[in-house]
Structures are given as C-alpha cells and as structure tokens.
Design a protein around this motif. Structure first.
Motif, mmCIF file in Angstrom:
data_model
loop_
_atom_site.group_PDB
_atom_site.id
_atom_site.type_symbol
_atom_site.label_atom_id
_atom_site.label_comp_id
_atom_site.label_asym_id
_atom_site.label_seq_id
_atom_site.Cartn_x
_atom_site.Cartn_y
_atom_site.Cartn_z
ATOM 1 N N PHE A 46 61.632 38.854 70.905
ATOM 2 C CA PHE A 46 60.424 38.765 70.081
ATOM 3 C C PHE A 46 60.717 38.092 68.747
ATOM 4 O O PHE A 46 61.862 38.020 68.297
ATOM 5 C CB PHE A 46 59.831 40.161 69.842
ATOM 6 C CG PHE A 46 60.743 41.101 69.084
ATOM 7 C CD1 PHE A 46 60.729 41.156 67.697
ATOM 8 C CD2 PHE A 46 61.630 41.940 69.762
ATOM 9 C CE1 PHE A 46 61.557 42.020 67.002
ATOM 10 C CE2 PHE A 46 62.473 42.800 69.069
ATOM 11 C CZ PHE A 46 62.441 42.839 67.691
ATOM 12 N N ASP A 47 59.652 37.619 68.126
ATOM 13 C CA ASP A 47 59.708 37.042 66.785
ATOM 14 C C ASP A 47 59.416 38.153 65.784
ATOM 15 O O ASP A 47 58.322 38.725 65.782
ATOM 16 C CB ASP A 47 58.667 35.921 66.670
ATOM 17 C CG ASP A 47 58.637 35.267 65.295
ATOM 18 O OD1 ASP A 47 59.273 35.784 64.348
ATOM 19 O OD2 ASP A 47 57.964 34.227 65.162
ATOM 20 N N ALA A 53 56.165 37.903 63.887
ATOM 21 C CA ALA A 53 54.916 37.725 64.625
ATOM 22 C C ALA A 53 53.917 38.824 64.275
ATOM 23 O O ALA A 53 54.308 39.949 63.936
ATOM 24 C CB ALA A 53 55.192 37.730 66.125
ATOM 25 N N PRO A 88 57.772 45.922 78.968
ATOM 26 C CA PRO A 88 56.659 46.835 78.670
ATOM 27 C C PRO A 88 56.580 47.966 79.692
ATOM 28 O O PRO A 88 56.939 47.804 80.861
ATOM 29 C CB PRO A 88 55.422 45.919 78.772
ATOM 30 C CG PRO A 88 55.947 44.534 78.572
ATOM 31 C CD PRO A 88 57.329 44.527 79.150
ATOM 32 N N GLU A 115 52.098 40.798 66.022
ATOM 33 C CA GLU A 115 52.142 42.034 66.812
ATOM 34 C C GLU A 115 53.217 43.003 66.339
ATOM 35 O O GLU A 115 53.178 44.188 66.672
ATOM 36 C CB GLU A 115 52.341 41.721 68.299
ATOM 37 C CG GLU A 115 53.567 40.921 68.626
ATOM 38 C CD GLU A 115 53.296 39.426 68.732
ATOM 39 O OE1 GLU A 115 54.046 38.745 69.463
ATOM 40 O OE2 GLU A 115 52.336 38.951 68.075
ATOM 41 N N LEU A 116 54.178 42.523 65.559
ATOM 42 C CA LEU A 116 55.211 43.429 65.035
ATOM 43 C C LEU A 116 54.703 44.275 63.871
ATOM 44 O O LEU A 116 55.304 45.308 63.539
ATOM 45 C CB LEU A 116 56.437 42.629 64.590
ATOM 46 C CG LEU A 116 57.542 42.427 65.627
ATOM 47 C CD1 LEU A 116 58.194 43.759 65.977
ATOM 48 C CD2 LEU A 116 57.036 41.739 66.887
ATOM 49 N N PRO A 137 58.024 45.388 71.767
ATOM 50 C CA PRO A 137 57.142 44.742 70.784
ATOM 51 C C PRO A 137 56.036 43.935 71.440
ATOM 52 O O PRO A 137 56.283 43.125 72.339
ATOM 53 C CB PRO A 137 58.100 43.826 70.006
ATOM 54 C CG PRO A 137 59.421 44.504 70.117
ATOM 55 C CD PRO A 137 59.438 45.085 71.508
ATOM 56 N N GLY A 138 54.821 44.218 71.009
ATOM 57 C CA GLY A 138 53.665 43.526 71.555
ATOM 58 C C GLY A 138 53.004 44.233 72.710
ATOM 59 O O GLY A 138 51.902 43.842 73.128
ATOM 60 N N GLU A 139 53.628 45.287 73.257
ATOM 61 C CA GLU A 139 52.977 45.975 74.370
ATOM 62 C C GLU A 139 51.769 46.764 73.868
ATOM 63 O O GLU A 139 51.707 47.187 72.709
ATOM 64 C CB GLU A 139 53.961 46.888 75.101
ATOM 65 C CG GLU A 139 54.388 48.143 74.378
ATOM 66 C CD GLU A 139 55.290 49.022 75.241
ATOM 67 O OE1 GLU A 139 54.924 49.293 76.402
ATOM 68 O OE2 GLU A 139 56.361 49.429 74.757
ATOM 69 N N LYS A 140 50.825 46.975 74.735
ATOM 70 C CA LYS A 140 49.594 47.663 74.375
ATOM 71 C C LYS A 140 49.901 49.095 73.936
ATOM 72 O O LYS A 140 50.648 49.816 74.605
ATOM 73 C CB LYS A 140 48.641 47.679 75.576
ATOM 74 C CG LYS A 140 47.276 48.263 75.268
ATOM 75 C CD LYS A 140 46.364 48.178 76.484
ATOM 76 C CE LYS A 140 44.990 48.759 76.183
ATOM 77 N NZ LYS A 140 44.091 48.694 77.366
#
Length: 280
Positions: A160-161, A164, A103, A166-167, A131-134
C-alpha cells in the motif's frame, strides 16, 4: 486519454528508476552462530518490541517465502512456543506483531492475538488490518476493545501507499483510541517477490508527510529504517511522535549495510526488537 497514458508511463518510469541497484542481495545464507542459554542475569528489564506471532499455517507460508526469497528461518516455533522460549531466556515482556496478507484475514488474526494475550501476561499484542479493506476502522476498533494495544502494518507485504486516502482511516483510528502504529516503512529489504516495489513506496520523505499531517499519531518504523538509517536518525530529532526499533539493523547480518551507531542518536526514541522467530 492522452493524459491518462502519460500518467501511466510516468508511473512505470518511476517504478523502473526506483528498481535500480538494490542494496541487499537476497536470498541470504543461514548463520551457524552459537546460541547462549539466556540473557545475562544482571541486565535490567528487557522488552522485545518486535516479535512475530501468527497461526501455525500462516507461519509455515511465511517461512516458505523466506526460504526461497529471504533467508533460512532458524526458529520454527508456534506462537505459544515463541512466548515460552523468549521468557525462559530472560525476556521480560514481548510485543507481538502480525499483519494481514489480504483482505478478510484481520479479524481472525486479531481474535487469536487477543487470546494469546489472555494466556500470557508477558505479551502485549498489536492488531492489524489490510489497508483499504472495507470497515478497517471498525476492525481496529473491535480489536482495541478486545485488549490489543496498537497496530502493525507492513508496506512490503501488504503493498500500500502510506500517503493514500484510504490509510487515513487507520491513522485516525489509532489517534482516536490512543494506540501506536508500527509500520514497516523502511526501504529494505527489497525483493521482486513482493507485490510492490518498496523503493517506490518507502522513504523518509513519505513518512515525514504522515508525521506532519497527523502530529497526534505515535508511529514506530522498525529496523532503524534500514536503507535510510541516517535520514531516520535526523527525523527522530525533529519529531516527538516518531520511534525506531533496532530489529536486525545492529546484528551485522546485512554486510552490505553497516550498522548505524545508535550512540549518536536520540536514544529515548529507539526500542530494542529482535524479529524473532524470523531470524537466520
């Protein structure tokens, strides 16, 4: 508490099962094959859809990883040198790829890629995020405003998944801005040096879920989905929002994995890619 323990146990068991029998035995050797002067002059327009462009310090870290765990990198060139090398040898157009290893990196990488695009008209650059970062969607939106033409993600490196929650922000950003996503979602190559187990996170079944959930997302899986090439060949027959690229899959370098016969496949969904400069 018992359910949580059972869940963790099942997760470990799935990881162990997926860990069995890697198809590629890494690290692999260098090649001492001859280099031609350029592409044949009678070829039509050549577009290389898979060229890596990183700042030099990041390239050096990537090459160090490959030296230890992958294969020796033959062309240790800077990003500008890569563009000049390929275009001087007859490549007409280049798709430049990058990915954030953690990130907080993506905005600087995207800014650099936009600058290289301004300097080299033969280059189309893709953005990235972790992926998933703010603020991932905002990071991509800003990159698209600065001229970047798509997104590159790498499950093996970023860990990453793809299914998921967040994607979803990444997929929807691509759809809303009408930008394609190139995602290394194939199982190979597998290495214990990755932060995740690619066999546990990568499969055509997982990719198909994305294609079904996001029919307006244009998705490309590189390397012909190496490790599951036959399954990806069937998938591109059924989904008009899926592409593959040929990167390293047709080179016969991976002797454990026979090259797929693309003549039997849907050719309008297959793009040429080289993986330059990260080749042996």
């Amino acid at each position: 508490m018992g359910n949580e323990a059972d869940s963790k146990s099942k997760g470990r068991d799935a990881y162990i099962a997926a860990e069995d029998r890697p198809l590629l035995q890494l690290p692999l050797p260098a090649l001492d094959d001859a280099e031609g002067d350029r592409l044949p002059v009678n070829m039509p327009l050549v577009i290389d859809a898979h060229v890596h462009l990183f700042p030099t310090k990041l390239f050096q870290a990537v090459w160090g990883w490959f030296d230890k765990y992958g294969w020796p990198i033959r062309y240790r060139l800077s990003a500008p040198e890569i563009v000049k090398f390929l275009t001087a040898r007859g490549v007409s157009h280049i798709v430049g790829l990058q990915y954030a290893h953690k990130p907080g990196m993506a905005e600087e990488l995207n800014h650099l890629m936009a600058g290289w695009m301004d300097e080299y008209p033969q280059l189309v650059g893709l953005a990235t995020c972790f992926p998933g970062e703010k603020g991932a969607a905002a990071i991509l939106g800003s990159a698209f405003e600065n001229g970047l033409k798509g997104v590159k993600l790498h499950i093996h490196v970023q860990g990453f998944d793809m299914n998921a929650p967040e994607l979803e922000a990444v997929y929807r950003a691509c759809i809303e801005h009408d930008r394609p996503l190139l995602m290394h979602a194939g199982r190979e190559p597998k290495s214990p040096a990755y932060r995740c187990d690619p066999y546990a996170l990568c499969s055509t079944a997982r990719v198909e879920k994305i294609l079904q959930r996001f029919p307006d997302l244009r998705l490309c899986v590189p390397h012909m989905g190496l490790g599951e090439c036959d399954a990806y060949a069937r998938l591109i027959e059924n989904y008009d929002n899926l592409w593959l690229d040929t990167t390293m899959a047709l080179s016969n370098y991976f002797t454990e994995l026979p090259a797929p016969d693309i003549r039997t496949m849907r050719l309008d969904r297959i793009m040429y890619g080289s993986d330059f400069p990260n080749i042996p």
